[in-house]
Design a protein around this motif. Structure first.
Motif, PDB file in Angstrom:
ATOM      1  N   ARG A  69      46.313  34.408  45.471  1.00 32.01           N
ATOM      2  CA  ARG A  69      47.411  33.393  45.150  1.00 32.01           C
ATOM      3  C   ARG A  69      46.578  33.124  43.126  1.00 32.01           C
ATOM      4  N   LEU A  70      46.164  33.874  42.853  1.00 34.68           N
ATOM      5  CA  LEU A  70      45.895  33.963  41.125  1.00 34.68           C
ATOM      6  C   LEU A  70      47.196  34.876  40.864  1.00 34.68           C
ATOM      7  N   PHE A  71      46.854  35.948  42.106  1.00 34.82           N
ATOM      8  CA  PHE A  71      47.665  37.139  40.595  1.00 34.82           C
ATOM      9  C   PHE A  71      49.401  37.665  41.926  1.00 34.82           C
ATOM     10  N   GLY A  72      50.043  36.348  42.707  1.00 35.75           N
ATOM     11  CA  GLY A  72      50.793  37.144  43.182  1.00 35.75           C
ATOM     12  C   GLY A  72      50.590  38.628  44.911  1.00 35.75           C
ATOM     13  N   GLY A  73      49.551  37.668  45.553  1.00 33.05           N
ATOM     14  CA  GLY A  73      49.494  38.264  46.471  1.00 33.05           C
ATOM     15  C   GLY A  73      48.383  40.011  46.470  1.00 33.05           C
ATOM     16  N   LYS A  74      47.742  40.241  45.489  1.00 34.96           N
ATOM     17  CA  LYS A  74      47.250  41.590  44.578  1.00 34.96           C
ATOM     18  C   LYS A  74      46.226  41.120  45.349  1.00 34.96           C
ATOM     19  N   ARG A  75      45.031  41.860  46.007  1.00 32.52           N
ATOM     20  CA  ARG A  75      43.691  41.959  46.045  1.00 32.52           C
ATOM     21  C   ARG A  75      43.027  42.582  45.136  1.00 32.52           C
ATOM     22  N   ILE A  76      42.899  41.858  44.082  1.00 29.16           N
ATOM     23  CA  ILE A  76      42.037  42.669  42.837  1.00 29.16           C
ATOM     24  C   ILE A  76      40.367  42.170  42.005  1.00 29.16           C
ATOM     25  N   GLN A  77      39.853  42.889  42.246  1.00 25.07           N
ATOM     26  CA  GLN A  77      38.361  42.683  41.760  1.00 25.07           C
ATOM     27  C   GLN A  77      37.959  42.023  40.745  1.00 25.07           C
ATOM     28  N   ILE A  78      37.227  41.227  40.070  1.00 22.60           N
ATOM     29  CA  ILE A  78      36.451  40.775  38.863  1.00 22.60           C
ATOM     30  C   ILE A  78      36.186  41.733  38.155  1.00 22.60           C
ATOM     31  N   ASP A  79      36.046  41.799  36.703  1.00 22.53           N
ATOM     32  CA  ASP A  79      35.764  43.293  36.127  1.00 22.53           C
ATOM     33  C   ASP A  79      36.424  44.130  36.024  1.00 22.53           C
ATOM     34  N   PHE A  80      37.009  43.986  37.210  1.00 22.20           N
ATOM     35  CA  PHE A  80      37.287  45.152  37.470  1.00 22.20           C
ATOM     36  C   PHE A  80      39.615  46.059  37.066  1.00 22.20           C
ATOM     37  N   ASP A  81      40.147  44.463  37.583  1.00 24.93           N
ATOM     38  CA  ASP A  81      41.449  44.175  37.571  1.00 24.93           C
ATOM     39  C   ASP A  81      41.581  42.345  36.293  1.00 24.93           C
ATOM     40  N   TYR A  82      40.390  42.272  35.988  1.00 28.42           N
ATOM     41  CA  TYR A  82      40.594  40.785  35.973  1.00 28.42           C
ATOM     42  C   TYR A  82      38.854  40.502  35.282  1.00 28.42           C
ATOM     43  N   GLN A  83      39.045  39.355  33.874  1.00 27.17           N
ATOM     44  CA  GLN A  83      37.970  38.755  33.589  1.00 27.17           C
ATOM     45  C   GLN A  83      38.180  37.590  33.419  1.00 27.17           C
ATOM     46  N   VAL A  84      37.055  36.552  34.448  1.00 27.45           N
ATOM     47  CA  VAL A  84      37.537  35.165  33.186  1.00 27.45           C
ATOM     48  C   VAL A  84      36.764  35.008  32.052  1.00 27.45           C
ATOM     49  N   ILE A  85      37.532  34.739  31.213  1.00 26.83           N
ATOM     50  CA  ILE A  85      37.035  34.325  30.457  1.00 26.83           C
ATOM     51  C   ILE A  85      37.059  32.605  29.392  1.00 26.83           C
ATOM     52  N   MET A 111      41.106  23.248  34.299  1.00 28.27           N
ATOM     53  CA  MET A 111      41.528  24.515  34.501  1.00 28.27           C
ATOM     54  C   MET A 111      41.039  26.068  33.818  1.00 28.27           C
ATOM     55  N   ILE A 112      41.251  27.432  34.344  1.00 31.22           N
ATOM     56  CA  ILE A 112      40.780  28.518  34.637  1.00 31.22           C
ATOM     57  C   ILE A 112      41.506  29.042  33.411  1.00 31.22           C
ATOM     58  N   PHE A 113      40.788  29.654  32.337  1.00 31.52           N
ATOM     59  CA  PHE A 113      41.923  31.013  31.791  1.00 31.52           C
ATOM     60  C   PHE A 113      41.092  32.595  32.456  1.00 31.52           C
ATOM     61  N   PHE A 114      41.527  33.350  32.646  1.00 33.18           N
ATOM     62  CA  PHE A 114      41.616  33.945  32.837  1.00 33.18           C
ATOM     63  C   PHE A 114      42.302  35.398  32.031  1.00 33.18           C
ATOM     64  N   VAL A 115      42.108  36.617  31.941  1.00 35.00           N
ATOM     65  CA  VAL A 115      42.623  37.935  31.091  1.00 35.00           C
ATOM     66  C   VAL A 115      43.058  38.797  32.582  1.00 35.00           C
ATOM     67  N   TYR A 116      44.448  39.040  32.714  1.00 35.18           N
ATOM     68  CA  TYR A 116      44.738  40.484  33.998  1.00 35.18           C
ATOM     69  C   TYR A 116      45.754  42.061  33.471  1.00 35.18           C
ATOM     70  N   GLY A 117      45.282  42.746  34.296  1.00 30.02           N
ATOM     71  CA  GLY A 117      45.559  43.995  33.953  1.00 30.02           C
ATOM     72  C   GLY A 117      45.695  44.700  32.611  1.00 30.02           C
ATOM     73  N   TRP A 118      47.050  45.796  32.503  1.00 34.80           N
ATOM     74  CA  TRP A 118      47.203  46.123  30.993  1.00 34.80           C
ATOM     75  C   TRP A 118      47.677  46.418  30.016  1.00 34.80           C
ATOM     76  N   GLU A 119      48.184  44.857  30.411  1.00 33.54           N
ATOM     77  CA  GLU A 119      49.225  44.825  29.593  1.00 33.54           C
ATOM     78  C   GLU A 119      48.117  42.966  28.325  1.00 33.54           C
ATOM     79  N   ASN A 120      46.827  42.373  29.575  1.00 30.88           N
ATOM     80  CA  ASN A 120      46.028  42.076  29.371  1.00 30.88           C
ATOM     81  C   ASN A 120      46.591  40.949  28.950  1.00 30.88           C
ATOM     82  N   THR A 121      47.001  40.022  30.460  1.00 35.84           N
ATOM     83  CA  THR A 121      48.620  39.580  30.377  1.00 35.84           C
ATOM     84  C   THR A 121      47.449  37.694  30.821  1.00 35.84           C
TER      85      THR A 121
END
Length: 375
Positions: free
Chosen positions: A299-315, A323-333
């Motif tokens: 739900r968070l990443f448009g159907g992608k099954r990705i892992q915390i601390d590898f592909d994204y982190q909660v900040i 509300m929860i904020f997190f950064v994701y991906g190569w561009e640190n979105t």
């Protein structure tokens, strides 16, 4: 909408000072909504003289970028939580008496910022150059430089800031000192009231290893930190009481945050690494955790099954707890997940140079000058 004949609006007879006094007792989210009542209300709530009297909320994040093609390689940044407009705070904190290239942002707590200020000069033997800690208020540009502590030059240490704007007007800085196995041996505590450091023996045992990349939470007079075991350790500001708080069975080395004056824990579910669980500690005496929410990364990443601390982190978690904020991906979105609506919003791309592992420090402005006398 016009008033009926003979009817008057009682609010219109109130002075601005009285209106601000009334608004100051309301939660932040309602004050923000009242900006939409009218242009005069928006101007009143946004006015610099009145804004400092009203409750404040999260306005953005400090973060760092690293680029080998520029000098200095490291740079500090600030992004508004809306992702738009000029930064709410100028991130170089240029009012401090140190160059930005010799400054590291370490922690942020209730409007105050903890910095490590290095003395300029070449590195000797790979050790950290001499430094001082500085605590500042970016909203008022007041600051204080802390005196040297009792550490040796080769000590490994992690510093955290403790301040509660609704409680004491004083702040504390805590340093965790660890041995060669990265277990906490003792803590050094600085008090702005006494202007000095005190060493305190570790009261948690011999095998407490902190998750240093996780932020700590100051709540109810205790600083809470996550360990690699199924526990959170806490210490009071005088070092007299050390507590160990077991976490829910399915959580280990998660993220802790403060929301609605509760300690919140966010981590993956034991039997599903692609699902986040959000817990709150409702009773510190009985250590009762309540499961508030779960959400899958699909739900968070448009159907992608990705892992915390590898592909994204909660900040961060919003102070209002919605509300929860997190950064994701190569561009640190930078993204936000609104829990009650189960909606995900992209705030902005921070760029691939932004440091993934260094902290993203949530900032709630503090317009009072009480905690810091200044220099």
């Amino acid at each position: 909408m016009e008033e009926p004949p003979g009817k008057t609006n009682p609010v219109a007879s109130l002075t601005d000072d009285i209106l601000v006094k009334i608004l100051s007792f309301l939660p932040v989210r309602y004050v923000c909504r009242f900006k939409c009542v009218s242009r005069s209300w928006r101007n009143l709530i946004s006015h610099p003289d009145y804004r400092k009297k009203l409750p404040q909320t999260l306005v953005g994040f400090f973060y760092e970028s690293i680029c080998g093609e520029r000098f200095p390689m490291r740079a500090n940044h600030f992004t508004n939580v809306t992702g738009k407009g000029m930064p709410f705070i100028f991130p170089s904190v240029s009012f401090l008496p140190v160059s930005c290239r010799d400054l590291v942002l370490l922690d942020c707590c209730d409007g105050l910022l903890l910095c490590r200020c290095f003395q300029p000069g070449p590195l000797v033997g790979g050790e950290l150059p001499p430094f001082h800690y500085a605590v500042c208020n970016p909203a008022t540009e007041k600051w204080v430089m802390l005196p040297d502590g009792s550490w040796a030059s080769d000590d490994a240490r992690t510093a955290r800031l403790c301040f509660d704007r609704t409680g004491s007007s004083h702040f504390h800085v805590i340093e965790y000192v660890v041995d060669e196995n990265e277990n906490v041996t003792w803590v050094d505590i600085y008090s702005s009231k006494t202007g000095s450091w005190i060493p305190v023996e570790n009261g948690w045992g011999d095998d407490v290893m902190l998750c240093y990349r996780r932020r700590s939470v100051f709540l109810n007079g205790f600083l809470h930190a996550v360990t690699f075991a199924d526990a959170i350790v806490a210490v009071d500001m005088e070092g007299k009481t050390s507590r160990t708080i077991p976490t829910p069975k399915e959580n280990e080395c998660g993220f802790i945050h403060r929301a609605q004056d509760h300690l919140c824990l966010i981590n993956v579910v034991d039997d599903d690494i692609f699902k986040l669980s959000i817990w709150t500690l409702d009773d510190h005496a009985t250590i009762e955790w309540t499961l508030k929410h779960t959400v899958s990364t699909m739900r968070l990443f448009g159907g992608k099954r990705i892992q915390i601390d590898f592909d994204y982190q909660v900040i961060a978690m919003h102070p209002e707890g919605n509300m929860i904020f997190f950064v994701y991906g190569w561009e640190n979105t930078l993204m936000a997940y609104i829990m009650d609506r189960r909606e995900v919003h992209v705030i902005r791309n921070l760029g691939h140079d932004s440091s993934y592992w260094d902290p993203y420090l949530p900032y709630v402005p503090l317009f009072s000058e009480a905690p810091i006398d200044g220099q």
